[in-house]
Design a protein around this motif. Structure first.
Motif, PDB file in Angstrom:
ATOM      1  N   HIS A  48      -0.034  20.814   2.637  1.00  0.00           N
ATOM      2  CA  HIS A  48      -1.170  20.695   3.307  1.00  0.00           C
ATOM      3  C   HIS A  48      -2.187  19.621   2.652  1.00  0.00           C
ATOM      4  CE1 HIS A  48       0.086  22.617   6.735  1.00  0.00           C
ATOM      5  NE2 HIS A  48       0.168  23.678   5.935  1.00  0.00           N
ATOM      6  N   ARG A  51      -1.194  16.144   2.674  1.00  0.00           N
ATOM      7  CA  ARG A  51      -1.497  15.654   4.127  1.00  0.00           C
ATOM      8  C   ARG A  51      -2.906  15.123   3.935  1.00  0.00           C
ATOM      9  NH1 ARG A  51      -1.939  19.096   9.575  1.00  0.00           N
ATOM     10  NH2 ARG A  51      -2.636  17.256  11.080  1.00  0.00           N
ATOM     11  N   LEU A  57       2.129  12.228   6.209  1.00  0.00           N
ATOM     12  CA  LEU A  57       1.821  12.298   7.576  1.00  0.00           C
ATOM     13  C   LEU A  57       2.545  13.718   8.147  1.00  0.00           C
ATOM     14  CD1 LEU A  57       2.640   9.208   9.394  1.00  0.00           C
ATOM     15  CD2 LEU A  57       0.481  10.301   9.157  1.00  0.00           C
ATOM     16  N   GLY A  58       1.414  14.482   9.055  1.00  0.00           N
ATOM     17  CA  GLY A  58       1.892  15.531   9.620  1.00  0.00           C
ATOM     18  C   GLY A  58       1.125  15.833  10.696  1.00  0.00           C
ATOM     19  N   THR A  65       2.614  23.153  11.390  1.00  0.00           N
ATOM     20  CA  THR A  65       2.406  21.771  10.853  1.00  0.00           C
ATOM     21  C   THR A  65       4.023  21.375  10.704  1.00  0.00           C
ATOM     22  OG1 THR A  65       0.269  22.329  10.250  1.00  0.00           O
ATOM     23  CG2 THR A  65       1.186  20.082   9.506  1.00  0.00           C
ATOM     24  N   PHE A  67       6.130  17.689   9.787  1.00  0.00           N
ATOM     25  CA  PHE A  67       6.279  16.448   8.980  1.00  0.00           C
ATOM     26  C   PHE A  67       7.504  15.749   9.087  1.00  0.00           C
ATOM     27  CE2 PHE A  67       3.756  19.671   6.732  1.00  0.00           C
ATOM     28  CZ  PHE A  67       2.536  19.110   6.404  1.00  0.00           C
ATOM     29  N   ALA A  95       0.293  11.347  13.422  1.00  0.00           N
ATOM     30  CA  ALA A  95       1.682  11.497  13.057  1.00  0.00           C
ATOM     31  C   ALA A  95       2.781  11.130  14.250  1.00  0.00           C
ATOM     32  CB  ALA A  95       1.867  12.731  12.416  1.00  0.00           C
TER      33      ALA A  95
END
Length: 138
Positions: A48, A51, A57-58, A65, A67, A95
């Motif tokens: 995280h 990110r 990107l997520g 979450t 990705f 994302a």
């Protein structure tokens, strides 16, 4: 009334399209746990943080979450990921939208996606040219 009915149909169609896009996004993505294991990180928090720093990107959907998998190659972050994300952010910081851009079959790539072509020797230049046009219209 007729106009209200058309608006309702249009709204339902948009919801159906978004639902299909989200199904596709989920299918082509990794969970934070999977990314943690792939990259050999100690915790999901480390994923995280990547990110939050804009290095990955997520998108959080529900409690998870996700990705996009095209961000990784050979058990690591794709070496050109920073340049890739920079170009995608000209188009959108979302994302799901970026994933759609990366995985949509394109006529100028003979029906292949940017994600596919980036890994093909000799074809990456064409993919980068397409990416360079992002944000300036397709």
């Amino acid at each position: 009334d007729h106009e209200g009915g058309l608006r309702q149909v249009a709204s339902q169609l948009n919801e159906a399209r978004l639902g299909a896009v989200l199904v596709e996004f989920r299918a082509g993505s990794l969970t934070a746990d999977a990314v943690r294991q792939l990259l050999g990180l100690g915790s999901r928090q480390a994923v995280h943080q990547l990110r939050q720093r804009g290095r990955l990107l997520g998108r959080t959907l529900g409690n998870t979450t996700l990705f996009p998998a095209w961000q990784f190659t050979g058990g690591a972050l794709r070496p050109e990921l920073p340049a890739l994300l920079e170009r995608l952010r000209r188009f959108s910081s979302d994302a799901v939208a970026a994933d759609r851009v990366m995985r949509l079959p394109r006529p100028e790539l003979d029906g292949r996606s940017l994600a596919e072509v980036l890994d093909e020797p000799g074809s990456a230049d064409v993919a980068w040219a397409v990416l360079d046009r992002l944000g300036g219209g397709f």
